[in-house]
Structure formats: structure tokens, C-alpha cells
Write an enzyme that holds these catalytic residues in place. Structure first.
Site, mmCIF file in Angstrom:
data_model
loop_
_atom_site.group_PDB
_atom_site.id
_atom_site.type_symbol
_atom_site.label_atom_id
_atom_site.label_comp_id
_atom_site.label_asym_id
_atom_site.label_seq_id
_atom_site.Cartn_x
_atom_site.Cartn_y
_atom_site.Cartn_z
ATOM 1 N N MET A 73 23.876 9.392 15.144
ATOM 2 C CA MET A 73 24.652 8.335 14.610
ATOM 3 C C MET A 73 24.835 8.087 16.283
ATOM 4 S SD MET A 73 27.180 8.368 11.389
ATOM 5 C CE MET A 73 27.569 6.755 10.960
ATOM 6 N N HIS A 74 24.476 6.859 16.545
ATOM 7 C CA HIS A 74 25.254 5.816 17.688
ATOM 8 C C HIS A 74 24.450 5.813 18.678
ATOM 9 C CE1 HIS A 74 29.117 6.773 15.992
ATOM 10 N NE2 HIS A 74 28.988 7.720 15.981
ATOM 11 N N ASP A 98 24.156 10.360 9.539
ATOM 12 C CA ASP A 98 24.610 12.440 9.561
ATOM 13 C C ASP A 98 25.157 12.478 8.578
ATOM 14 O OD1 ASP A 98 26.028 11.798 11.988
ATOM 15 O OD2 ASP A 98 24.600 13.219 12.603
#
Lengths: 507, 510
Positions: B81-82, B240
Site C-alpha cells: 500500500m501507500h 495488502d
């Protein structure tokens, strides 16, 4: 013309006989061990007969394995473990096994006396906390649990006093050992009649008081036969082991100070006055010279911390483990990359006097490996020593240097850390390992007129200059010391909470 | 037969997993890619590397499954992520992806929280701006790489870059979008207010759907590159964490998961978008439509045990290397010899600072209660117990926020240890279960694909069919009582030492 000095150091595990020349040189030594009995948890006893047998055997060994004979001995003197409680009859026959310093059975009696008489009052007389491991509390325990023994008893003796009585038939003790009984009036310089009355203990039980350098008698014919000494050899009473180690470390004048780092550790200095610390962080003994005092702070787990770490990491490589730890720690900058160690693996005596204090590592990060941990342990021990030294300095005394003895003093790295954190240059006596025996010999030699005064005898101790504080580290260590103290303060209530759930009483 | 495929763009590799219509795994393949650290604390990856790994792993998985590509009914995407992927007008990558573990944006985070006002920011995003998150990276780029910023036209998350390569669509879904801190998490839609205030052009932002919704179909070009059939639908998928929760079946009230990797993640399903006012736990949209999840990250869980191995357990490592055993197994076998409570030794696992249960970058680890009787066995057990206490702290925050905990599902490498599972069950006072799914992240993506393809009617239905509890560890009552008595002492350590750690950070340059 006999001119050698025989010193017996009655330690916790063995009697060590050492033969010194009048120039302070160690000529020969022999040692003979004895067991400690632990009849119950928290109890610790030794047999006075075992002490005597060890003294006789050590003499025998000494004279048979060296070129020297009993006829060469001009004087015999002692140092010994303190705080014992051994009751004997009028013929110096032991009535029981001696209750030694490590014994904790009298905890209730000590606590009751503190409640009854007040901690400050007791400390104000004796210069010590009133504790279970001192002679007085043990007498109170015996009165309660074995009153018939106390009724039959003629004297209560310390280890070295028992041996002196066996050799000479004279019952005596010295002020330094007496000041470890919790019955000695430090300021007045004698047994405290007020305290004995308040505790309802018979003053007649206590042997005559002497300076540690006094000749109290001569070896009798029968004792000579048993001990292998020459009949008529002068016997000097000697002192407690702490006081003798002080002399052996080369302290001569008020303001001299030393550090012992063994498994435990202490700092003691010579002073013209007892140190009555407001917070009772330290305690004070009378010295071999009764005109002088020995303010002392002692910590439980100094070298013991390093031993523990070595055991923790054991099982790798062939390098001698301590040298390996030192080498690891040496590679880390002061401050151990922000890792603090609180060295309270056995609770603590000075300055906290807490049985529930526990060890901690504070500040652990992924950056820390064994090297940082090893350095933090060495520094943490030194921080606690600084807390002790601060109690001394709070009296306004300025110290110029610090003598350092004991097994821990063999590590150059540890010495540097101690010098930096305590901010004192170090001096190393030559006979570091034999300091206690040497101190006993100095007392004996002084008493026999071989050495002049104790102060003159101190010249026999060769001192060499060692590590100096590195000013570059002092500001950093000051900051870390502040954190060390703060971490303990904030963890103290948690120690108590933890102890409430954990059954691991530490003696 | 019909099959589904999940594709996971992980931190170290891309993994493809094919499952059948009943949820049985059929084949899996993975390909690694590198991570660059151009400066300390930076972490970047090249999106082209991800695509290349996908183009290798997917055909291999199809081949190993022994199926016809045409039997694949849908694709589900998941991934780290991110991460910030920026494309220019022609769809070319502007600069390498700045990843979730990149720490360069501390200043930008502070700036965002200051200019926006902490309270309002948390109200919209349900999370504070953390250096790993996406929005601060955009601000960083505007400040430091104006030429790149000028070229940028499209913002994507890592798995959504793969979607773009597969289908040509700029799209994402709510669970991953939550991690940008640009989403109004309660409304499950981009926040115009946030985008405007942070001056992020609205046209940069991809279309955002619920996780099982189909966003497009595989193009002919992508079909050729990956071996997937052209025209097969691609569903939103999930970040995830959300996808892993689907794979573990954390899709109904009362279910919580604890995943022990390097970090320890506690994860709870939530019917409502409640949030932690102290910012210790994250509240994200779940991959279950209309639902949320809360999550806490303990930074050094398995990491603490690794630290112990590297620091105190050299002889175990040595023995392991001689005998071919796993050093962790030797260490936990020793830990099992110490009693519950480690004879009064406590460990706080904050070796790299902490996020949950304490959002505190300066806190550090502690061993407290040491005596001469403690040895490596106690220290190893204390580490396992300390991690369990720290995770319980996060579970307690869940409870404070009204989230019920009926069953805790353990996952990750740490949960393979029977001893650690027992300690977790005892410290939590709750049954600890493990499920039949191993690669829960990619498996969750495949299940989302199955829901999108209509194989299952809903995400919870898919989980009911496919995810089964295979092992249960019940708390041992006497050990539970021991931990219950130590837990308050453990909890007191952080407040007691907080000031010391702040000062330690202030005087240290370590």
C-alpha cells in the site's frame, strides 16, 4: 631474630595465610577452604571449628611449602568476615554454628527493632541501617528462638576474634569489627550502652574493645602445638576485612578514597568524622586506627553483572570470554548508543537499599548488539558507583584521586569508564588481589613495632598512576547519569509491583 | 472448470495464485524485484520491474496449474500500500515509486497536519498523515522535484499501476485508497476538501470503486504479455492488509487477526467507521463493500525475536548452522523451558519506536525485572511474551473503541511457533485459531476476483466457503492468570519510561 608478619584473612570461603616481610613484600601464602551451611532458605552458617582447622592447616601448608618457619614469625594478625554471631562459653567453646553475614533469618527482629526504636535513632548511633545480617538482630533472633543458648553464652565473637581467643585465651575484638555489629556507638567510640539497654541485650556478652593494632596476647603452649605457631608469638587482633582492604589499598590520610570491584563492589574513604547521610545511602565503620572512620557505600552486583552477561552470551569462540567482551565494548562510543543498564540483578544496597530493585536494559533498539550491551553493563555499574560517590561528595569532601582494586580493576576499559563517570583519576596499588591480607599485616606489623604507625605503613603500598578522566566524555556521561537516576526513580514503584507477583526473593 | 487468479505486488516480489471455483489453491508462482535506497531511509522501486515480474509469474502459474488460460474468469489485484506511482500524459512513469517504507516525508507530514488542523484531518481520513502514506509524498515531490511534478498527470498505487498495464484504466478501490490519506473514509470517496487544500489536481486521481467491483478487462496487448485471456475482467482488489484479511476470513464482527511478521499487525473488522482519536490505530475502508477495518502496527514483533537471535543467540545460530535446524526453533525450544511470566522478566518490544499501541517514534525497548537467575531461556520467552503484551495493548484499544473480539486468528511466520501461539492465547485470554490459507494476501485477491466474477454472491460468502479454521489454541487457565497479573506491570512501563526515552532521544545522536 624473627621479623616476618603472618596475616590470616578469614574470608567467606577460605582462610588465607600470608607471610609478609617488614618491607610489605609478600613472601608466601597458603589457603584452606571451609564450607558454608544453608540449613534453611535464607540461613547461612559456618562452623568455628572449621575456621580453626583451616587456620592450622594453612599454617602447616605455609611452613611446609616455603623456606620460612614458625620461628621467623614476629607477629600474627587478622582480618576477617564481619557481622557474624558466634556464641562461645568461657573456654571459647562454640555453642552453635556461627551465623554469618549472609544470613537473613533475623529479618523480623530487625524490622521490629526499627519500628520500636526508629530508623534514624539507630542509624544515628551506629552509622548503619539496622539489618538482619548484623550481629545485633541475630542475637535478638537467638533470644527468641534459642534462649537457652544465650543463657549459656559467655561471649559473642567475630570470626577473627574466635581465632585470636583460641590462640591466646583472651577475648577481644577491635573497633572496626565492632562497628559492624549494629551495637557500636560510632561517635562515642565504644559499645552503645543505650542501645544494649533498649534492645535488652547483656553488655557482658561483648568482648573488650581494642584498636586493630593492639597486641592482645601471645600464642599459648597448647595453641602453638595445634596451630604450628611458636609459643609466645605476639597476637595482634587485626580488623574487619573492609578496614583491612582499605589499608592494603594504600589509604593513609583522611580524604583518601578507594573502589573495590569484585563480584560486589564498594567505595570507602578515610574520614575524621562518621558520615551520617540524611538518606542513609552509606554507612560508616570504625577504622584500624580508631581515630579514623570509614564511610562506605556498597553495591550488590558489579562484577556480578559482567559475570552474568558473560554467562548469558557464553558458548562461542575460544577467546577468553571477558577479554572478548571488553574488546566488543571497546568498539562502542561512550553512551553505548543510547542504551542504559540498571545493575540491580541482586536488588541493591547503596544507594537504594531495596530488595525489590531489579536489573533493566532501557533504550534497546535494533542498533544494539552484544557490543553495546557489554558497554552498557560496564557503564551502568559505574553510574551506580557514582551515585554512591555523590553521597560522599554531598558532605563537601573533594577527592583528588581514586584507588581501585579487585578483579574488575584488571579491565583497562572498565577503569577508563570508571574514571570518566566518577571524574577522578585512578591509582592502582601493586598488590591489588592481596589488599586485605596486606592490610591485616600492616595492622599486625604496626602493633609489633615493625612498621612505625599505620600511616607510615601505608608507604609500603606501591601506587601507580592509571587512567585519567577524559573531559570530552564527562558532559555526555553527566547527561546519561541523570537519565540513569531518573529511570530508576520511575521504575521503583514497578519493582514493588513486580515483586508482588514474583517469587524470587533475593538474599 | 473455471478458475480465478490473484496477483500480489509485494515489497520483494510479485506473486500469482490460481484458485478453482471452490477456493482451492491450484498453482502459485513468484518473481523477485529489487528495491533501491538512493539515500538512507528512502525506498524506491521501478514500476516497470513489477510489470516484468507479473509477466513472468502469471504465465508460469497458468502453466503449473495445467489449465487453459481461457478458464480464468477474473483477475484480482493486491499489493503493497501507500506507494506513489506517477504517470505523465502518455501513461509513462514519471519517476520511480516512492514506497510505503520510505521515511523522507516527516516534514511534509507535520506541514499537512498543521495546515489542515489535526482534528479535521482525522475526521476525514480517520488517520494521521504518516511518512509512509501517499499524500505527504506528493507534497514532498512538489517541493523537491518540481520538474517531475510538472509532468505528472495521474496518481496510482502499486497494484493499480498493474491494472493500468492490464486494462488501460486509471482506477483503484477503497481499501488501498484509504492509505493515501486523501479519501473520506466514512463516505468511501475522494475528499474534495483534502485535494483542494493540498492543491492536488482532482483529475490526477483515479476512479475509485468497491473492492470486488470490475474496473475493466484485460487488453489484447496485455493478454499477449501475460498469457491472460483478452477481455477477462479485472476487479478492484484490495490493499495488502485488506486482502490478507479476506484471505483470513476477517469479514464479520468479532473476528480479529494478528499477523506476526517483522512487524505485528492487529486487524479487526468494523461495521462502522469508528476511529482512534489518538491516531494509534488506522481506520481504513475494508474490501468488504460498505464495511471498514481497523488496524494497528507494532513495528518490531518478529523483529524483536530476530534481534534476540542476532544479539544473544549466537550459539543457537551456530548449532543451527551445523545441524541444519532453524535457529528460531532452537530459541523457542529454549524459551519453552522458562515458566510463563519468565520469572518476573518483562520486555517491551519498541526496538524501532512504535506506532501501535503508542504512536511514538522515540520510545525504545526495555528488559525490566532482571535478576542473576535469568538466562537466555528467560530472555527469549520474555521477548515472545512482550510482543504478545504489546499486541494485547492494541486489542484493548479495539475494545475501547467498541469493537468486539470473539476469536483471534493468528498468521505470519511467528504464528508457526506452537509456543508463541500458546503465549498469544494466554496473554489475550482468547482462543487463537489458524486457518487453511497460507498466502492470505494473494489468496484474498483471488477471492475478490471470484466475487467479482459472480462465483460467490458476496465476500463473506466466499470466505465462509473457502476459509476454514484448521487449528485452535485455547488459553491455559493457570498461565493466563500469570500473564493477567504481570500485564498491569507491563502496561506501566511505557508511561514510567516515556520521559526517559524522550530525553534519551534528545541527548543521543544514535
Amino acid at each position: 631474630m624473627p621479623e616476618l608478619i603472618l596475616a590470616h584473612d578469614l574470608g567467606t570461603t577460605a582462610d588465607k595465610a600470608s607471610l609478609f616481610g617488614a618491607d610489605g613484600q609478600l613472601l608466601a601464602s597458603a589457603s584452606c577452604s571451609y564450607p558454608t551451611y544453608y540449613p534453611r532458605a535464607g540461613w547461612a552458617e559456618q562452623s568455628a571449628d572449621d575456621w580453626w582447622a583451616a587456620v592450622c592447616a594453612a599454617n602447616q601448608q605455609l611452613f611446609s611449602q616455603s623456606p620460612y618457619r614458625a620461628e621467623d614469625v614476629a607477629v600474627v594478625g587478622f582480618s576477617g568476615q564481619m557481622m557474624s554471631c558466634l556464641l562461645v562459653d568461657g573456654s571459647a567453646r562454640p555453642l552453635h554454628q556461627s551465623i554469618i553475614w549472609a544470613d537473613q533469618r533475623a529479618a523480623d527482629e530487625a524490622a521490629a527493632a526499627e519500628v520500636q526504636l526508629g530508623t534514624k535513632y539507630l542509624y544515628g548511633i551506629t552509622g548503619h541501617r539496622f539489618g538482619a545480617n548484623y550481629t545485633a538482630a541475630k542475637l535478638l533472633w537467638l533470644r527468641k528462638h534459642q534462649p537457652e543458648l544465650l543463657q549459656r553464652a559467655r561471649y559473642v565473637l567475630q570470626a577473627k576474634d574466635y581465632i585470636a581467643a583460641r590462640l591466646t585465651g583472651v577475648f577481644a575484638t577491635d573497633t572496626s569489627d565492632a562497628s559492624g555489629t549494629n551495637l557500636y556507638d560510632l561517635t562515642a567510640g565504644g559499645w552503645s550502652q543505650a542501645l544494649l539497654q533498649a534492645l535488652e541485650l547483656d553488655a557482658a556478652l561483648l568482648p573488650d574493645l581494642h584498636a586493630a593494632t593492639d597486641v592482645i596476647g601471645q600464642v599459648s603452649r597448647s595453641a602453638a602445638q595445634e596451630s604450628g605457631l611458636r609459643t609466645g608469638t605476639p597476637v595482634v587482633i587485626g580488623g574487619g576485612d573492609g578496614a583491612c582492604a582499605t589499608a592494603g589499598a594504600g589509604l593513609a590520610a583522611p580524604g583518601d578514597i578507594y573502589l573495590y570491584i569484585g563480584s560486589s563492589s564498594w567505595i570507602a574513604s578515610l574520614a575524621t568524622q562518621p558520615l551520617f547521610d540524611q538518606a542513609r545511602r552509606t554507612f560508616t565503620f570504625s577504622y584500624l586506627d580508631p581515630q579514623l572512620y570509614l564511610p562506605t557505600g556498597t553495591m550488590q552486583c558489579a562484577g556480578g553483572s559482567y559475570d552474568w552477561l558473560e554467562r548469558l552470551l557464553r558458548g562461542e569462540g575460544s577467546t577468553p570470554p571477558y577479554r572478548k567482551l571488553d574488546a566488543l565494548a571497546e568498539g562502542v562510543a561512550p553512551g553505548a548508543r543510547g542504551l542504559l543498564y540498571l545493575p540491580y540483578l541482586l536488588g541493591e544496597r547503596s544507594p537504594h537499599w531495596s530488595t525489590t530493585a531489579r536489573g533493566s536494559f532501557v533504550g534497546l533498539s535494533m542498533l544494539h548488539g552484544r557490543a553495546e550491551i557489554a558497554r552498557a553493563v560496564l557503564e551502568g555499574v559505574a553510574f551506580n558507583l557514582r551515585a554512591i560517590l555523590d553521597a560522599f561528595r554531598a558532605q563537601g569532601t573533594q577527592y583528588e584521586s581514586l584507588r581501585i582494586i579487585g578483579g574488575g580493576a584488571r579491565s583497562a576499559l572498565w577503569r577508563q569508564i570508571v574514571a570518566d563517570i566518577l571524574q577522578l583519576p585512578l591509582l592502582r596499588p601493586q598488590l591489588s588481589a592481596e589488599a586485605t591480607s596486606l592490610g591485616a599485616a600492616m595492622a599486625a606489623g604496626t602493633g609489633a613495632g615493625l612498621l612505625g604507625s599505620l600511616r607510615q605503613a601505608a608507604r609500603l603500598v606501591r601506587l601507580s598512576e592509571a587512567e585519567k578522566p577524559n573531559p570530552a566524555n564527562s558532559a555526555l556521561y553527566d547527561d546519561f547519569y541523570g537519565l540513569f537516576c531518573q529511570a530508576y526513580r520511575t521504575l521503583e514503584p514497578l519493582n514493588t509491583a513486580l515483586a508482588a507477583h514474583t517469587d524470587d526473593t533475593i538474599e | 472448470m473455471s478458475y480465478l487468479i490473484g496477483i500480489d505486488i509485494g515489497t520483494t516480489s510479485a506473486r500469482a495464485l490460481i484458485i478453482d471455483a471452490l477456493g482451492n489453491p491450484v498453482a502459485t508462482a513468484a518473481n523477485d524485484y529489487p528495491m533501491a535506497t538512493p539515500q538512507p531511509l528512502w525506498a524506491e522501486q521501478n514500476p516497470a520491474d513489477w510489470w516484468q515480474a507479473v509477466c513472468q509469474a502469471v504465465p508460469r502459474a497458468i502453466h503449473m496449474a495445467g489449465i487453459q488460460a481461457q478458464e480464468i474468469r477474473a483477475v484480482g489485484l493486491t499489493g503493497q500500500m501507500h506507494g506513489m506511482v506517477l504517470l505523465d500524459e502518455s501513461g509513462e512513469v514519471v519517476r520511480p515509486c516512492i514506497m510505503w517504507n520510505d521515511q523522507r516525508t516527516a516534514e511534509e507530514c507535520a506541514w499537512i497536519m498543521d495546515t489542515f488542523g489535526r482534528e479535521r484531518f482525522l475526521e476525514i481520513t480517520r488517520n494521521p498523515a504518516l511518512p509512509g502514506f501517499t499524500a505527504p509524498k506528493l507534497v514532498w515531490m512538489r517541493r523537491h522535484e518540481s520538474d517531475h511534478y510538472a509532468r505528472a498527470r495521474h496518481l496510482l498505487l502499486p497494484k493499480d499501476y498493474i491494472r493500468y498495464r492490464l486494462t488501460g484504466d486509471y482506477a483503484t478501490e477503497v481499501s488501498d485508497a484509504s492509505g493515501t490519506v486523501l479519501l473520506d473514509v466514512a463516505k468511501r470517496a475522494w475528499s474534495g476538501e483534502l485535494l483542494d487544500k493540498l492543491e492536488i489536481p482532482r483529475e490526477w486521481i483515479p476512479h475509485c470503486v468497491e473492492s470486488p467491483v470490475i474496473t475493466g478487462t484485460v487488453s489484447a496487448v496485455a493478454a499477449q504479455a501475460t498469457g491472460l485471456p483478452a477481455g477477462v475482467p479485472v476487479v478492484g482488489g484490495g490493499g495488502d492488509q485488506a486482502a490478507s484479511a479476506i484471505g483470513n476470513g476477517i469479514v464479520e464482527p468479532g473476528l480479529v487477526s494478528v499477523t506476526l511478521g517483522t512487524s505485528g499487525v492487529v486487524f479487526a473488522y468494523a461495521d462502522e467507521p469508528s476511529s482512534d482519536p489518538q491516531g494509534r490505530l488506522h481506520t481504513f475502508c475494508h474490501a468488504v463493500p460498505g464495511k471498514w477495518h481497523m488496524m494497528g502496527v507494532a513495528l518490531s514483533s518478529g523483529g524483536s525475536l530476530r534481534w534476540l537471535r542476532d544479539t544473544l543467540a549466537h550459539s543457537e545460530v551456530h548449532v543451527a548452522s551445523l545441524t541444519g535446524q532453524d535457529a528460531y526453533e532452537l530459541i523457542t525450544a529454549e524459551a519453552a523451558q522458562a515458566p510463563a511470566g519468565s520469572d518476573g522478566l518483562l520486555f517491551t518490544p519498541y526496538l524501532t519506536g512504535e506506532r501501535a499501541p503508542h504512536a511514538d517514534p522515540t520510545v525504545r525497548g526495555t528488559f525490566f525485572g532482571l535478576t542473576v537467575r535469568h538466562d537466555r531461556r528467560h530472555m527469549a520467552r520474555a521477548v515472545l511474551e512482550g510482543v504478545a503484551y504489546s499486541l494485547r495493548d492494541s486489542l484493548e484499544i479495539f475494545r475501547e473503541l467498541g469493537i468486539s473480539i470473539r476469536e483471534v486468528r493468528g498468521g505470519g511466520g511467528g504464528a508457526r511457533s506452537l509456543l508463541w501461539r500458546q503465549i498469544l492465547a494466554d496473554v489475550f485470554g482468547t482462543e487463537l485459531t489458524t486457518v487453511n490459507v497460507t498466502d492470505s494476501t494473494v489468496y484474498g485477491a483471488a477471492l475478490l476476483a471470484a466475487v467479482g466474477a459472480g462465483t460467490f454472491g458476496s465476500v463473506p460468502e466466499a470466505c465462509r466457503v473457502a476459509v476454514r479454521v484448521v487449528e485452535r489454541t485455547a488459553p491455559n487457565e493457570s498461565q493466563r492468570r500469570v500473564y493477567e497479573s504481570y500485564y498491569p506491570v507491563y502496561r506501566s512501563l511505557y508511561p514510567a519510561l516515556k520521559a526517559s526515552y524522550d530525553q534519551l532521544a534528545a541527548i543521543s545522536t544514535f
